[in-house]
Each structure stands twice: as structure tokens, then as C-alpha cells.
Enzyme design. Structure first.
Site, PDB file in Angstrom:
ATOM      1  N   TRP A 152       0.949  -1.144  -0.055  1.00 33.27           N
ATOM      2  CA  TRP A 152       0.019  -0.117  -0.038  1.00 33.27           C
ATOM      3  C   TRP A 152       0.814   1.213  -0.060  1.00 33.27           C
ATOM      4  O   TRP A 152       0.438   2.319  -0.368  1.00 33.27           O
ATOM      5  CB  TRP A 152      -0.873   0.045   1.354  1.00 33.27           C
ATOM      6  CG  TRP A 152      -0.209  -0.308   2.534  1.00 33.27           C
ATOM      7  CD1 TRP A 152      -0.186  -1.452   3.077  1.00 33.27           C
ATOM      8  CD2 TRP A 152       0.633   0.704   3.093  1.00 33.27           C
ATOM      9  NE1 TRP A 152       0.834  -1.252   4.311  1.00 33.27           N
ATOM     10  CE2 TRP A 152       1.058   0.016   4.414  1.00 33.27           C
ATOM     11  CE3 TRP A 152       0.992   2.089   3.288  1.00 33.27           C
ATOM     12  CZ2 TRP A 152       2.019   0.360   5.369  1.00 33.27           C
ATOM     13  CZ3 TRP A 152       1.500   2.572   4.275  1.00 33.27           C
ATOM     14  CH2 TRP A 152       2.288   2.070   5.071  1.00 33.27           C
ATOM     15  N   ASN A 153       2.012   1.265   0.139  1.00 32.62           N
ATOM     16  CA  ASN A 153       2.821   2.356   0.678  1.00 32.62           C
ATOM     17  C   ASN A 153       3.315   3.198  -0.790  1.00 32.62           C
ATOM     18  O   ASN A 153       3.286   4.491  -0.795  1.00 32.62           O
ATOM     19  CB  ASN A 153       4.084   2.353   1.326  1.00 32.62           C
ATOM     20  CG  ASN A 153       5.065   1.187   0.717  1.00 32.62           C
ATOM     21  OD1 ASN A 153       4.813   0.464  -0.183  1.00 32.62           O
ATOM     22  ND2 ASN A 153       6.182   1.168   1.373  1.00 32.62           N
ATOM     23  N   LYS A 176      -2.251  -8.289  -7.759  1.00 31.36           N
ATOM     24  CA  LYS A 176      -3.096  -8.246  -6.715  1.00 31.36           C
ATOM     25  C   LYS A 176      -2.580  -6.992  -5.856  1.00 31.36           C
ATOM     26  O   LYS A 176      -1.452  -7.293  -5.221  1.00 31.36           O
ATOM     27  CB  LYS A 176      -2.936  -9.571  -5.757  1.00 31.36           C
ATOM     28  CG  LYS A 176      -4.071  -9.714  -4.715  1.00 31.36           C
ATOM     29  CD  LYS A 176      -4.035 -10.450  -3.613  1.00 31.36           C
ATOM     30  CE  LYS A 176      -2.968  -9.492  -2.502  1.00 31.36           C
ATOM     31  NZ  LYS A 176      -3.536  -8.169  -1.894  1.00 31.36           N
ATOM     32  N   PRO A 177      -3.154  -5.934  -6.078  1.00 32.01           N
ATOM     33  CA  PRO A 177      -2.817  -4.907  -5.081  1.00 32.01           C
ATOM     34  C   PRO A 177      -3.021  -5.017  -3.703  1.00 32.01           C
ATOM     35  O   PRO A 177      -3.876  -6.019  -3.173  1.00 32.01           O
ATOM     36  CB  PRO A 177      -3.387  -3.800  -5.586  1.00 32.01           C
ATOM     37  CG  PRO A 177      -4.854  -4.326  -6.243  1.00 32.01           C
ATOM     38  CD  PRO A 177      -4.467  -5.718  -6.611  1.00 32.01           C
ATOM     39  N   GLY A 229       6.661  -6.529  -0.091  1.00 36.73           N
ATOM     40  CA  GLY A 229       5.868  -6.486   1.128  1.00 36.73           C
ATOM     41  C   GLY A 229       6.689  -6.804   2.298  1.00 36.73           C
ATOM     42  O   GLY A 229       7.785  -6.772   2.439  1.00 36.73           O
ATOM     43  N   SER A 230       5.873  -7.418   3.369  1.00 30.90           N
ATOM     44  CA  SER A 230       6.786  -7.953   4.617  1.00 30.90           C
ATOM     45  C   SER A 230       7.512  -9.239   4.150  1.00 30.90           C
ATOM     46  O   SER A 230       7.020 -10.043   3.378  1.00 30.90           O
ATOM     47  CB  SER A 230       5.747  -8.160   5.741  1.00 30.90           C
ATOM     48  OG  SER A 230       4.835  -9.034   5.271  1.00 30.90           O
ATOM     49  N   GLU A 251      10.905  -8.120  -2.960  1.00 26.56           N
ATOM     50  CA  GLU A 251      11.470  -6.943  -2.397  1.00 26.56           C
ATOM     51  C   GLU A 251      10.920  -6.722  -0.974  1.00 26.56           C
ATOM     52  O   GLU A 251       9.574  -6.446  -0.742  1.00 26.56           O
ATOM     53  CB  GLU A 251      11.341  -5.583  -2.982  1.00 26.56           C
ATOM     54  CG  GLU A 251      12.349  -4.558  -2.906  1.00 26.56           C
ATOM     55  CD  GLU A 251      11.637  -3.439  -2.382  1.00 26.56           C
ATOM     56  OE1 GLU A 251      11.223  -3.109  -1.470  1.00 26.56           O
ATOM     57  OE2 GLU A 251      11.424  -2.640  -3.261  1.00 26.56           O
ATOM     58  N   LEU A 252      11.484  -7.227   0.101  1.00 24.22           N
ATOM     59  CA  LEU A 252      11.035  -7.212   1.328  1.00 24.22           C
ATOM     60  C   LEU A 252      11.429  -6.300   2.431  1.00 24.22           C
ATOM     61  O   LEU A 252      11.717  -5.144   2.200  1.00 24.22           O
ATOM     62  CB  LEU A 252      11.403  -8.596   1.979  1.00 24.22           C
ATOM     63  CG  LEU A 252      11.103  -9.776   1.019  1.00 24.22           C
ATOM     64  CD1 LEU A 252      11.797 -11.022   1.540  1.00 24.22           C
ATOM     65  CD2 LEU A 252       9.608  -9.828   0.906  1.00 24.22           C
ATOM     66  N   CYS A 285      10.285   1.651   2.629  1.00 20.18           N
ATOM     67  CA  CYS A 285      11.329   0.413   2.988  1.00 20.18           C
ATOM     68  C   CYS A 285      12.895   1.081   2.712  1.00 20.18           C
ATOM     69  O   CYS A 285      13.826   0.481   3.042  1.00 20.18           O
ATOM     70  CB  CYS A 285      11.091  -0.895   2.223  1.00 20.18           C
ATOM     71  SG  CYS A 285      10.580  -0.639   0.528  1.00 20.18           S
ATOM     72  N   GLU A 382      11.446  -2.218  11.005  1.00 25.28           N
ATOM     73  CA  GLU A 382      11.298  -1.049  10.539  1.00 25.28           C
ATOM     74  C   GLU A 382      10.517  -0.307  11.294  1.00 25.28           C
ATOM     75  O   GLU A 382       9.328  -0.555  11.810  1.00 25.28           O
ATOM     76  CB  GLU A 382      10.767  -1.520   9.087  1.00 25.28           C
ATOM     77  CG  GLU A 382      11.777  -1.515   7.959  1.00 25.28           C
ATOM     78  CD  GLU A 382      10.842  -1.917   6.959  1.00 25.28           C
ATOM     79  OE1 GLU A 382      11.223  -1.268   5.466  1.00 25.28           O
ATOM     80  OE2 GLU A 382       9.887  -2.742   6.889  1.00 25.28           O
TER      81      GLU A 382
HETATM   82  P1  ADP Z   1       2.809  -4.647   4.645  1.00 26.15           P
HETATM   83  O1  ADP Z   1       3.044  -4.854   6.083  1.00 26.15           O
HETATM   84  O2  ADP Z   1       3.397  -3.563   3.941  1.00 26.15           O
HETATM   85  O3  ADP Z   1       1.171  -4.394   4.527  1.00 26.15           O
HETATM   86  P2  ADP Z   1       2.464  -7.483   3.529  1.00 26.15           P
HETATM   87  O4  ADP Z   1       3.243  -8.206   3.264  1.00 26.15           O
HETATM   88  O5  ADP Z   1       1.328  -7.670   4.786  1.00 26.15           O
HETATM   89  O6  ADP Z   1       2.956  -6.024   4.021  1.00 26.15           O
HETATM   90  O7  ADP Z   1       1.359  -6.776   2.441  1.00 26.15           O
HETATM   91  C1  ADP Z   1       1.800  -6.690   0.915  1.00 26.15           C
HETATM   92  C2  ADP Z   1       0.960  -7.581  -0.164  1.00 26.15           C
HETATM   93  O8  ADP Z   1       1.076  -8.853   0.347  1.00 26.15           O
HETATM   94  C3  ADP Z   1      -0.252  -6.996   0.148  1.00 26.15           C
HETATM   95  O9  ADP Z   1      -0.867  -6.795  -1.121  1.00 26.15           O
HETATM   96  C4  ADP Z   1      -1.268  -7.858   0.894  1.00 26.15           C
HETATM   97  O10 ADP Z   1      -2.514  -7.949   0.512  1.00 26.15           O
HETATM   98  C5  ADP Z   1      -0.269  -9.091   0.466  1.00 26.15           C
HETATM   99  N1  ADP Z   1      -0.353 -10.370   1.427  1.00 26.15           N
HETATM  100  C6  ADP Z   1      -0.409 -10.371   2.673  1.00 26.15           C
HETATM  101  N2  ADP Z   1      -0.755 -11.764   3.227  1.00 26.15           N
HETATM  102  C7  ADP Z   1      -0.586 -12.383   1.905  1.00 26.15           C
HETATM  103  C8  ADP Z   1      -0.650 -13.900   1.672  1.00 26.15           C
HETATM  104  N3  ADP Z   1      -0.656 -14.849   2.860  1.00 26.15           N
HETATM  105  N4  ADP Z   1      -0.517 -14.293   0.655  1.00 26.15           N
HETATM  106  C9  ADP Z   1      -0.603 -13.425  -0.541  1.00 26.15           C
HETATM  107  N5  ADP Z   1      -0.361 -12.094  -0.465  1.00 26.15           N
HETATM  108  C10 ADP Z   1      -0.506 -11.650   1.043  1.00 26.15           C
END
Ligand code: ADP
Length: 480
Positions: A152-153, A176-177, A229-230, A251-252, A285, A382
Site C-alpha cells: 500500500w505504500n 493483486k494490489p 511487502g513484509s 522486495e522485502l 522501505c 522498521e
Molecule cells: P505490509 O506490512 O506492507 O502491509 P504485507 O506483506 O502484509 O505488507 O502486504 C503486502 C502485500 O501482500 C499486500 O498486497 C497484501 O494483501 C499481500 N498479502 C498479505 N498476506 C498475504 C498472503 N498470505 N498471501 C499473499 N499475499 C498476501
């Protein structure tokens, strides 16, 4: 929300927006006001499977390089032609100041312009040898369907990096956003829909993230997963994909050190810190997470940085006077607050801020913590908020050791007047991006990505396209 780019609030697959009514919905909320901007269908495994089916259908015809170039340049033009409206949507759903959102749309367009320029590198070529009595021809084939999962950032920027690479390589995508910020993707699909793309070449689903992610990992035809994402979710996707041996571009998380040596130009270092740290209210990040300042410059740096940070204006991103918008949601704000409290418990001092800021949304005051050390959560995780955590170090070796004291390895920054020192220190830092006398983040033209637990693969430049390319080598008997 009303926008000419949001005539339909739905996912998109097989060449059309798909409204599905008989299922649960979720709300998209304005982080500044907490008002509901839109209510969207919660898609799950069955819609994700349909999107993958559509993408598999599009694999039947590989678009020529010239066709891809046209698409990339059209997308660039469409983004640049709609900066104002796209930026309004980004600010509405993400909260960042409108100037930053405009910058994000321009940044996004840059990935398509650069990918178009890189296409010549994907032309087939003969190796300049005859080996085993054969001529060896090399082709760059699309790797297959690509699943693109974004955070989302930077709701557009993070998708742009992936989509430009995938289109340049000729890969159909299922996108998938984040469910927190899906509106800018839908708006973008309104523009993509008007283009002459083959059915199924681009597809959009959102809703039940784990269910959709699982489909993308389990379907064998999805050959690339590109995720930002995370680290936890990145690891989960890698685990789910392991049985199918997919290419992973991940990219984590980061934990960026911002190292200021005694001999650095302190005003310049503070300027760069301001630009680097407060973008998106500190929710990037590549934001400086640990500001490491050498003994001799420490007090002066704290004073100059604090003066600047005290004058930042906090408010809704749509207000032109705003420097720092809200955090994405209440959960984000309580996480920042708990990390500040932890630092204070362990001996840090709040020099500026250190509290929530007024407003309906999750506003947090720009904050300076001094006397930070490695025992504190804010130097291990972070911060993802407008908090500058400053730690002192004694000499070059100690600065390098502290900078490297993290399992992450995305971005780092080093400030010094000594060019030899900059080279020496950069060579020892395990980070994919090392700014030397600059706090600048990535650019579309340069490959960007993490070392260690910050991920795999690169985005931007030619390397960002190669993530979606399979090399095929065709030997043919050489003429006698
Ligand atoms: P943040 O902490 O930045 O929100 P996330 O890793 O939770 O990071 O989210 C980044 C992306 O990963 C988002 O699009 C979120 O919906 C997606 N996401 C979260 N959990 C899952 C999962 N189990 N499988 C696939 N995508 C996921």
C-alpha cells in the site's frame, strides 16, 4: 469516491471489469478522515483461478518486441496524461501529500519509458562462436504468467516496476494490489482497458489476499511471483511456491542505516535526511531507519535536524501545506507509538514530538529520538513512521559494524567528505542500494533490490526485465 477513472469498482480479467455481487465486500478508507471511499467485492480463489486461466490464454501469442514497445510507450503516455487524477486517487487511499503522489505517477511512468528503451537487449542473437560444430542462437522468451503482489505504500509505483518488466518480457500478469489501496490499480485498469491489449494479458484481483496468493503460488502456469511487502509474507510465498520451483522476485523489509561521519557536510546530510525520511510519513522501505552519527558531529547534527523536523506541517495529504500525512491506519500508529515507548524505556530521549498528532486519521508527530542503541526495537525493526532515531558511533570501523548489524540489506546511506572512505565503506556494506552523500532512493533506470533478508531479484533497468525472461539457446549445425 467519484472519479472519471473509477467508473467501475471491480476486478478485471479476460478483457473486462467483473462485478461479482453475491459475495462479501470490504471497504477502502481515507487514512486522513477515516471515511469510506469505496466498497469492493472480496474476490477469492475462484476469481484468482479465472484470472490465471485468462492469463494462460494470453500466453498463446507472444507479442513482438515492437508491439511491446508500443504498449509500454502508450502506458507511459497515459500515466503522464492523467497525473492529476491518478495522484488524487493515490492521496485519497494512501494519505501521502499530493505532490508526492504526483511524483509517484511520474516515477511510475518512468519504468515504462525505461523498459521501452531496454527492449533492444531482448533481441535474439547468435553467440560469436561456433562450438561443437554448431551455431548457437539465443532467445529471450517470456517466462510465463507472472503474479504481481504489491503493498500500500506506493500503490502505483510498486506495481509500475513489476508491470513494466513483465510487459517488456512479454508476460501476461495477474495483479493483486493491497486491499488498503486498490483504487489506483482499478483506475489504472480503466486506462489499460482502453488500450489494444490482448484479452487476458493483464488481470486484476483483490480481496482475500491469502487465498489469492495461494492460487498464484500453486498454479504451475504462474512461473514468476513478484512480491513487495513484509519479509514474513515473502517467506510464505516462497514456501508455497517451492513445490513448483517458480522464479521469485521479492522486495522485502529494510532497516536502512544513514551513516554520517565527522567530516560530512552536515547541512547537506540533514537536507537529504529530510527528503529521505519523511516521504510518505516515513512509510517506505528505503527510509533511513537508523541514523548513525559519529561522535564529533553528533550534537550539531541533532540540533540542526531537530530544528528542521520541528517545523514540518502535519495534515491531510490533500492540503497543499502538508509536509507529512497520516499513517496508513491505527494499527500502524500504535506500532510506531509502541516502538517509541520501548526506546524511551531503554534510555532514549525524545528531542522532538513523540506523540500522536490531532486529526481523525492516524496522524503522528514528526519525532526525534536521541541516544538510541542496538537494544531498542526501533533499531532492529522498521519504524515505518515519521520518527528519526539517532545513535552515536566512535570511528569508521564501529560505524560499519553498526550499519551492517541487521539481517536486512535493502538501502544504506553514507555521508563523508572523503571519497576514499565512501568507496571503502560502501564495499563493506551488505545493502543493495548505497547512497553516497545522497539520500536518494531508486530510479527506473537502475536495478534496485535487496541483499540478505531484504529479498531476491532486482526491479528497474534491464535486470528488472530479466526477472521475467527465460533464456532459450538453440544450436543448429553450422554450414560446412
Ligand atoms: P505490509 O506490512 O506492507 O502491509 P504485507 O506483506 O502484509 O505488507 O502486504 C503486502 C502485500 O501482500 C499486500 O498486497 C497484501 O494483501 C499481500 N498479502 C498479505 N498476506 C498475504 C498472503 N498470505 N498471501 C499473499 N499475499 C498476501
Amino acid at each position: 469516491m467519484n472519479s472519471r477513472l473509477l467508473p467501475t469498482l471491480a476486478g478485471y480479467w479476460d478483457g473486462a471489469f467483473r462485478s461479482v455481487t453475491a459475495q462479501p465486500t470490504f471497504d477502502v478508507v481515507d487514512p486522513a478522515s477515516t471515511e469510506v471511499l469505496a466498497t469492493l467485492p472480496t474476490y477469492g480463489a475462484s476469481e484468482a483461478n479465472r484470472a490465471v486461466d485468462a492469463a494462460v490464454g494470453a500466453l498463446a501469442h507472444t507479442p513482438s518486441l515492437e508491439q511491446r514497445r508500443q504498449w509500454l510507450l502508450t502506458i507511459e503516455r497515459e500515466l503522464l496524461g492523467n497525473v492529476t487524477e491518478l495522484a488524487r486517487i493515490i492521496t485519497a487511499e494512501n494519505g501521502k501529500p499530493i505532490a508526492e503522489s504526483q511524483g509517484e505517477v511520474n516515477y511510475s511512468a518512468g519504468f515504462f519509458a525505461d523498459a521501452a528503451r531496454q527492449l533492444t537487449h531482448l533481441e535474439s542473437r547468435d553467440l560469436p562462436i561456433t562450438a561443437k560444430g554448431h551455431r548457437w542462437r539465443l532467445h529471450h522468451r517470456p517466462a510465463g504468467v507472472a503474479g504481481l503482489i504489491t503493498p500500500w505504500n506506493f500503490p502505483m509505483g510498486m506495481l509500475a516496476k513489476k508491470l513494466a518488466g513483465a510487459i517488456a518480457a512479454g508476460c501476461p500478469t495477474v495483479i493483486k494490489p493491497s486491499e488498503l489501496t486498490p483504487l489506483s490499480s482499478i483506475a489504472w485498469f480503466t486506462l489499460l482497458h482502453e488500450m489494444d491489449l490482448p484479452k487476458g494479458f493483464v488481470n486484476l484481483v483483490f480481496g482475500d489476499a491469502p487465498a489469492i496468493g495461494n492460487v498464484l503460488c500453486e498454479r504451475m502456469e504462474v512461473r514468476v511471483i513478484s512480491f513487495t511487502g513484509s519479509t514474513g509474507v515473502g517467506r510464505l510465498l516462497a514456501t508455497q511456491s517451492a513445490p513448483n520451483l517458480k522464479r521469485m522476485s521479492l522486495e522485502l523489509g529494510g532497516n536502512a542505516p544513514f551513516v554520517v561521519f565527522d567530516d560530512a557536510d552536515l547541512d547537506a546530510a540533514v537536507d537529504h535526511l529530510m527528503a529521505n525520511k519523511f516521504r510518505n510519513a516515513g512509510q517506505t522501505c528505503v527510509c533511513a531507519n537508523r541514523v548513525l552519527v559519529q561522535d564529533g558531529a553528533y550534537d550539531e547534527f541533532v540540533t540542526r535536524a531537530s530544528d528542521r523536523i520541528r517545523s514540518l506541517v502535519v495534515g491531510p495529504g490533500a492540503d497543499l501545506a502538508t509536509d507529512v500525512g497520516p499513517l496508513i491506519d491505527e494499527r500502524a500508529r500504535s506500532k510506531v507509538a509502541s516502538m517509541v515507548a520501548d526506546a524511551v524505556d531503554r534510555g532514549a530521549v525524545i528531542a522532538v514530538g513523540g506523540e500522536s498528532a490531532p486529526g481523525a486519521g492516524a496522524f503522528y508527530a514528526p519525532t526525534v529520538l536521541t541516544g538510541v542503541n542496538g537494544s531498542m526495537r526501533c533499531s532492529q525493526e522498521e519504524l515505518f513512521g515519521p520518527v528519526v532515531a539517532i545513535e552515536r558511533f566512535a570511528d569508521e570501523e564501529a560505524g560499519i559494524v553498526r550499519a551492517n548489524d541487521t539481517e536486512y540489506g535493502l538501502a544504506a546511506y553514507v555521508f563523508s567528505a572523503d571519497a576514499d572512505r565512501l568507496e571503502r565503506v560502501a564495499a563493506r556494506l551488505h545493502f543493495g542500494h548505497v547512497g553516497l552523500n545522497t539520500g536518494t532512493g531508486p530510479t527506473p533506470e537502475a536495478p534496485f533490490g535487496g541483499m540478505q533478508q531484504s529479498g531476491l531479484g532486482r526491479e528497474g533497468g534491464l535486470e528488472g526485465i530479466l526477472e521475467y525472461v527465460e533464456i532459450q539457446t538453440c544450436p543448429t549445425p553450422a554450414a560446412p
